[in-house]
Design an enzyme around this catalytic site. Structure first.
Site, PDB file in Angstrom:
ATOM      1  N   ALA A  39      -2.285  40.397  28.918  1.00 48.16           N
ATOM      2  CA  ALA A  39      -3.485  41.134  29.311  1.00 48.16           C
ATOM      3  C   ALA A  39      -3.341  42.624  28.966  1.00 48.16           C
ATOM      4  O   ALA A  39      -4.269  43.246  28.459  1.00 48.16           O
ATOM      5  CB  ALA A  39      -3.741  40.963  30.799  1.00 48.16           C
ATOM      6  N   SER A  87      15.614  29.861  -7.042  1.00 49.10           N
ATOM      7  CA  SER A  87      15.772  28.763  -6.109  1.00 49.10           C
ATOM      8  C   SER A  87      17.261  28.774  -5.709  1.00 49.10           C
ATOM      9  O   SER A  87      17.999  29.645  -6.146  1.00 49.10           O
ATOM     10  CB  SER A  87      15.354  27.504  -6.849  1.00 49.10           C
ATOM     11  OG  SER A  87      15.598  26.394  -6.088  1.00 49.10           O
ATOM     12  N   GLU A 119      24.104  31.848   6.834  1.00 46.57           N
ATOM     13  CA  GLU A 119      22.920  31.994   7.677  1.00 46.57           C
ATOM     14  C   GLU A 119      22.083  30.724   7.650  1.00 46.57           C
ATOM     15  O   GLU A 119      22.235  29.908   6.743  1.00 46.57           O
ATOM     16  CB  GLU A 119      22.085  33.193   7.190  1.00 46.57           C
ATOM     17  CG  GLU A 119      21.890  33.212   5.696  1.00 46.57           C
ATOM     18  CD  GLU A 119      21.411  34.572   5.196  1.00 46.57           C
ATOM     19  OE1 GLU A 119      20.194  34.725   5.111  1.00 46.57           O
ATOM     20  OE2 GLU A 119      22.239  35.440   4.890  1.00 46.57           O
ATOM     21  N   LYS A 121      19.220  28.162   6.852  1.00 53.31           N
ATOM     22  CA  LYS A 121      18.209  28.045   5.809  1.00 53.31           C
ATOM     23  C   LYS A 121      16.875  27.800   6.503  1.00 53.31           C
ATOM     24  O   LYS A 121      16.705  26.824   7.228  1.00 53.31           O
ATOM     25  CB  LYS A 121      18.523  26.886   4.879  1.00 53.31           C
ATOM     26  CG  LYS A 121      17.554  26.792   3.716  1.00 53.31           C
ATOM     27  CD  LYS A 121      18.086  25.862   2.639  1.00 53.31           C
ATOM     28  CE  LYS A 121      17.283  25.970   1.362  1.00 53.31           C
ATOM     29  NZ  LYS A 121      15.892  25.544   1.493  1.00 53.31           N
ATOM     30  N   ASP A 123      13.051  26.892   6.911  1.00 53.47           N
ATOM     31  CA  ASP A 123      12.279  25.848   6.257  1.00 53.47           C
ATOM     32  C   ASP A 123      10.788  26.161   6.325  1.00 53.47           C
ATOM     33  O   ASP A 123      10.073  25.676   7.182  1.00 53.47           O
ATOM     34  CB  ASP A 123      12.584  24.518   6.956  1.00 53.47           C
ATOM     35  CG  ASP A 123      12.193  23.347   6.092  1.00 53.47           C
ATOM     36  OD1 ASP A 123      11.923  23.559   4.894  1.00 53.47           O
ATOM     37  OD2 ASP A 123      12.146  22.225   6.620  1.00 53.47           O
ATOM     38  N   GLU A 176      10.713  34.198   4.406  1.00 56.43           N
ATOM     39  CA  GLU A 176      10.138  32.880   4.587  1.00 56.43           C
ATOM     40  C   GLU A 176       9.023  32.993   5.627  1.00 56.43           C
ATOM     41  O   GLU A 176       9.213  33.621   6.665  1.00 56.43           O
ATOM     42  CB  GLU A 176      11.269  31.975   5.099  1.00 56.43           C
ATOM     43  CG  GLU A 176      11.090  30.526   4.825  1.00 56.43           C
ATOM     44  CD  GLU A 176      11.459  30.078   3.417  1.00 56.43           C
ATOM     45  OE1 GLU A 176      11.818  30.912   2.554  1.00 56.43           O
ATOM     46  OE2 GLU A 176      11.329  28.875   3.175  1.00 56.43           O
ATOM     47  N   TYR A 228      15.106  37.491   4.653  1.00 64.71           N
ATOM     48  CA  TYR A 228      16.527  37.158   4.540  1.00 64.71           C
ATOM     49  C   TYR A 228      17.196  37.880   3.382  1.00 64.71           C
ATOM     50  O   TYR A 228      18.351  37.657   3.097  1.00 64.71           O
ATOM     51  CB  TYR A 228      16.710  35.645   4.389  1.00 64.71           C
ATOM     52  CG  TYR A 228      15.908  35.040   3.260  1.00 64.71           C
ATOM     53  CD1 TYR A 228      16.267  35.255   1.939  1.00 64.71           C
ATOM     54  CD2 TYR A 228      14.775  34.289   3.520  1.00 64.71           C
ATOM     55  CE1 TYR A 228      15.528  34.737   0.906  1.00 64.71           C
ATOM     56  CE2 TYR A 228      14.022  33.760   2.497  1.00 64.71           C
ATOM     57  CZ  TYR A 228      14.407  33.984   1.181  1.00 64.71           C
ATOM     58  OH  TYR A 228      13.657  33.490   0.161  1.00 64.71           O
ATOM     59  N   LYS A 290      26.290  32.815   1.169  1.00 67.16           N
ATOM     60  CA  LYS A 290      26.131  33.846   0.145  1.00 67.16           C
ATOM     61  C   LYS A 290      27.390  34.688   0.040  1.00 67.16           C
ATOM     62  O   LYS A 290      28.021  34.979   1.064  1.00 67.16           O
ATOM     63  CB  LYS A 290      24.971  34.786   0.515  1.00 67.16           C
ATOM     64  CG  LYS A 290      23.635  34.103   0.632  1.00 67.16           C
ATOM     65  CD  LYS A 290      22.582  35.052   1.168  1.00 67.16           C
ATOM     66  CE  LYS A 290      21.265  34.281   1.325  1.00 67.16           C
ATOM     67  NZ  LYS A 290      20.233  35.064   1.980  1.00 67.16           N
ATOM     68  N   LYS A 314      22.919  21.518   2.620  1.00 65.52           N
ATOM     69  CA  LYS A 314      21.843  20.782   3.296  1.00 65.52           C
ATOM     70  C   LYS A 314      22.419  19.847   4.352  1.00 65.52           C
ATOM     71  O   LYS A 314      23.305  19.053   4.058  1.00 65.52           O
ATOM     72  CB  LYS A 314      21.055  19.953   2.276  1.00 65.52           C
ATOM     73  CG  LYS A 314      20.215  20.780   1.310  1.00 65.52           C
ATOM     74  CD  LYS A 314      18.897  21.168   1.943  1.00 65.52           C
ATOM     75  CE  LYS A 314      18.000  21.958   1.013  1.00 65.52           C
ATOM     76  NZ  LYS A 314      17.216  21.169   0.086  1.00 65.52           N
ATOM     77  N   CYS A 408      -9.642  -3.396  22.869  1.00 66.40           N
ATOM     78  CA  CYS A 408      -8.902  -2.276  23.447  1.00 66.40           C
ATOM     79  C   CYS A 408      -7.916  -2.803  24.477  1.00 66.40           C
ATOM     80  O   CYS A 408      -8.310  -3.544  25.376  1.00 66.40           O
ATOM     81  CB  CYS A 408      -9.863  -1.288  24.099  1.00 66.40           C
ATOM     82  SG  CYS A 408      -9.030  -0.025  25.073  1.00 66.40           S
ATOM     83  N   CYS A 411      -9.217  -1.462  28.152  1.00 69.28           N
ATOM     84  CA  CYS A 411     -10.462  -1.896  28.795  1.00 69.28           C
ATOM     85  C   CYS A 411     -11.042  -3.183  28.222  1.00 69.28           C
ATOM     86  O   CYS A 411     -12.015  -3.722  28.751  1.00 69.28           O
ATOM     87  CB  CYS A 411     -11.501  -0.780  28.726  1.00 69.28           C
ATOM     88  SG  CYS A 411     -12.148  -0.524  27.063  1.00 69.28           S
ATOM     89  N   CYS A 433     -11.503   2.531  20.278  1.00 69.64           N
ATOM     90  CA  CYS A 433     -12.194   1.879  21.382  1.00 69.64           C
ATOM     91  C   CYS A 433     -13.493   2.661  21.592  1.00 69.64           C
ATOM     92  O   CYS A 433     -13.459   3.855  21.836  1.00 69.64           O
ATOM     93  CB  CYS A 433     -11.335   1.932  22.645  1.00 69.64           C
ATOM     94  SG  CYS A 433     -12.301   1.648  24.144  1.00 69.64           S
ATOM     95  N   CYS A 438     -13.786   3.858  29.102  1.00 74.18           N
ATOM     96  CA  CYS A 438     -12.432   3.305  29.040  1.00 74.18           C
ATOM     97  C   CYS A 438     -11.483   4.207  29.839  1.00 74.18           C
ATOM     98  O   CYS A 438     -11.418   5.408  29.600  1.00 74.18           O
ATOM     99  CB  CYS A 438     -11.992   3.244  27.584  1.00 74.18           C
ATOM    100  SG  CYS A 438     -10.291   2.766  27.357  1.00 74.18           S
TER     101      CYS A 438
END
Ligand code: AMP
Ligand code: ZN
Length: 684
Positions: A39, A87, A119, A121, A123, A176, A228, A290, A314, A408, A411, A433, A438
């Protein structure tokens, strides 16, 4: 005070507000450690907005008020970058890492022993951001590495990315864009409510967002950025790790979860990230290793694709194998039937899992999952684990393919199916449904109505709602307000004290403003944001109910960003007899308060006209704006292509007048403006 001194003082006040807001954004979005309430933050933002409205010349593209995003862009331009964006080479095992180390020591030759920085990675989607003279001037996607797409307006909407930094030279950063796990949960709840498909993982949600054409849409996604790497700029720092720490001192978001170690400690550092990653607020699919020293990095150089000084280790995707014991079908708030596999409990990604979603009928058919099957399940960013595949060889004899029920399961009503349409891959096959009464749907709607972003009714949990619906005590959301502590006290796991608490929370929720109520109704396509917009045009529940079908369409179709489909959904909902009955019941129980007006009037002599007000007038600028808005006009901070009138007070600047001429806006006096607002026409 001289006018000059006054101007300086206003500019100083503006700068102070901007600094304060930026500091809070930094604490909130970067450090995740806010020191003021939402607020208070909103109040500062309102102050800044008010000040900028009075002094439009103070608005810069970097102002925190501009995070909502600017105009839609007709196209995205490609930009050739100075430094190629590489990459990363991948490693999957300790052997791969040894091989990396061998290549590296060969490359360094001079017998230097490098240190390594390890560090997480991240995603998400990679971006490059350039600051010049302390200002954010450009952001691009990775693209093909050499060339990226220019996405500066989108990145400006990302909270936590400062528009200014205390560093004058050029600074080129790589980072990233991602979405925190908890934010994805909220985003998906909203998307579900709006009838949009939910995102399976944070990466998809982030990657799609950075390239959108409309920055206002981008602003609605809870994006974060983490830098990074600094490519150009910090030549004074000898190592990558020191550079990361330096970026943090500039107020730039970095994760600071890196560790520096000689080669002997690298595998342990990777393992430490693997062990800790479940607690990170973001998804991590590996560790980046690195070479820390920039001198070593320069000696090692790069192949055509990867830098030779870094590698991504990975982590194996989190998978487990278990046995399906039953397949049950859940019915959601909208009536959608979703199959769920109930399995022998198994460890997966640090939690015990015994249920996995099968998404929909299509998927279950493709996978051909049957009771008794051994299945592999995976949790890779998804919130609920997914069934990946069936280990078919282990299938017991005599099993049958799973069929979606024709009725369903809750019900018993005959279900309605929609098959996947050719050429419309975004429309999933669904089985629903159709019975709005229901119990599963009623329960879902009540929980949704009571949820935090909607009516925020505390203590009204799933088990209680289940009992209330099953016992027939509550058939729609309005019935909640007729409940008494006596009704509730007799239910399972309900003491007298908790019964009183629930009733108090329910009654207190009558004070919520209309936007929360509209957003909580579960109108198809209308989530919290759209619900708020509808609430603003209607003002009160009584008005919404009193409108004819035509009036609903007329008012709602004028809302910014509402397409034909959304208008139709609102109109259908308000016209529907059953829904109207519930709305009337809510009204009779005095639920919801009028929506404070924020937007322009939807009628008045100046509807469709836009004004820019400048110079010194006899009244306060706010009052003039209020008068114009009340007459239906919109206000522009500067004269634009579609500005109809420039109200020129004393000392109107020449630039404003030139702009008015250029764009064909009519220049009027304060007096003439009053006439216009009163519905009179001016002589040509
Ligand atoms: P990949 O896309 O799998 O080839 O991995 C390379 C990408 O990983 C880079 O382009 C970066 O966007 C991303 N990445 C994520 N976290 C890091 C990090 N800590 N250091 C370097 N790159 C990272
Ligand atoms: Zn049903």
């Amino acid at each position: 005070m001289t006018p000059k001194a006054k101007t300086t003082e206003i500019a100083a006040e503006h700068a102070r507000l901007v600094r304060e807001l930026e500091a809070h954004e930094y604490r909130y979005y970067v450090l995740d450690d806010p020191v003021v309430s939402d607020a208070d933050f909103d109040r500062l933002m309102r102050d800044l907005r008010a000040l900028e409205e009075k002094h439009p010349e103070l608005v810069t593209p970097g102002s925190p008020t501009q995070r909502v995003g600017g105009e839609v862009r007709p196209s995205i331009t490609k930009i050739r970058r100075e430094h190629r964006m590489f990459s990363l080479d991948n490693a999957y095992s300790a052997e791969d890492m040894l091989e990396f180390h061998r290549r590296l020591t060969d490359g360094l030759r001079d017998g230097d022993t490098p240190s390594f920085c390890i560090e997480p990675k991240l995603d998400g989607a990679s971006i490059e951001v350039i600051y010049e003279g302390g200002h954010l001037v450009q952001a691009t996607t990775r693209g093909d590495g050499a060339e990226g797409e220019e996405i500066t307006p989108n990145v400006r909407t990302i909270r936590g990315v400062p528009s200014r930094i205390p560093h004058d030279g050029k600074l080129t950063l790589r980072g990233e864009v991602l979405i925190f796990r908890k934010d994805l949960v909220t985003l998906n709840v909203e998307r579900e409510a709006a009838g949009l498909e939910v995102f399976a993982n944070p990466r998809n949600a982030a990657a799609g967002a950075v390239r959108m054409m409309d920055p206002r849409e981008v602003a609605k996604r809870p994006l974060r950025a983490i830098f990074y790497q600094a490519v150009e700029g910090p030549k004074a720092k000898p190592t990558h790790s020191e550079t990361l720490e330096w970026l943090a001192t500039l107020g730039l978001p970095t994760h600071l979860r890196h560790k520096v170690t000689p080669w002997e400690g690298v595998m342990d550092a990777i393992a430490a990230i693997d062990a800790a990653r479940a607690d990170y607020p973001f998804e991590t699919d590996g560790a980046v290793v690195k070479v820390d020293s920039f001198r070593h990095q320069d000696i090692l150089g790069a192949t055509s694709k990867f830098p030779k000084w870094a590698i991504a280790y990975k982590f194996p995707a989190e998978r487990a194998i278990t046995t399906v014991r039953s397949i049950t079908v859940q019915v959601g708030r909208t009536g959608a039937l979703t199959p769920v596999a109930n399995m022998d409990p198994v460890e997966l990604g640090g939690t015990t899992v015994s249920r996995a979603s099968l998404h929909n009928a299509d998927q279950i058919r493709e996978l051909d999952v049957r009771v008794g099957d051994r299945v592999s399940i995976q949790k890779a960013g998804e919130i609920i684990p997914q069934v990946l595949a069936v280990e078919a060889r282990s299938r017991p004899a005599g099993t049958e393919p799973f069929e979606m029920p024709k009725e369903c399961p809750v019900c018993g009503t005959r279900v309605v199916s929609r098959v996947r349409e050719e050429g419309k891959p975004e429309l999933e096959a669904t089985v629903r449904c159709p019975n709005r009464q229901c119990p599963a749907q009623v329960q879902g709607r009540i929980l949704y109505f009571a949820s935090r972003p909607a009516m925020a009714i505390d203590h009204l949990g799933e088990s209680l709602v289940d009992q209330l619906v099953t016992k027939g005590l509550v058939k729609d959301v309005a019935d909640l307000y007729d409940l008494t502590a006596e009704h509730v006290a007799g239910l399972e796991r309900m003491g007298k004290k908790s019964a009183t608490n629930v009733i108090a929370s329910i009654q207190a929720s009558r004070e919520r403003t209309l936007d929360r109520l509209v957003g909580g109704l579960g109108i198809p396509q209308i989530g919290q944001v759209a619900g708020r917009q509808v609430a603003q045009v209607a003002g009160t529940l009584a008005t919404l109910l009193a409108w004819s079908d035509e009036q609903v369409r007329e008012h709602v179709s004028g809302i910014h960003g509402f397409g034909a489909k959304m208008v139709e959904c609102v109109a259908l909902f308000v016209r529907d007899d059953a829904e109207r009955a519930v709305l009337q019941k809510l009204l009779d129980r005095d639920v919801s308060r009028p929506q404070p007006r924020e937007v322009v009037a939807t009628e008045g002599p100046l509807l469709g006209k836009s004004f820019c007000v400048t110079g010194v007038l006899t009244r306060k600028r706010e009052d003039v704006h209020a008068l114009l808005r009340g007459a239906g006009a919109t206000i522009h901070d500067s004269v634009k292509k579609d500005t109809s009138y420039l109200v020129a007070g004393e000392k109107t600047g020449k630039t404003k007048l030139d702009q008015a001429k250029k764009y064909g806006a009519r220049v009027v006096t304060e007096e003439e403006m009053d006439k216009l607002a009163a519905g009179e026409t001016l002589p040509e």
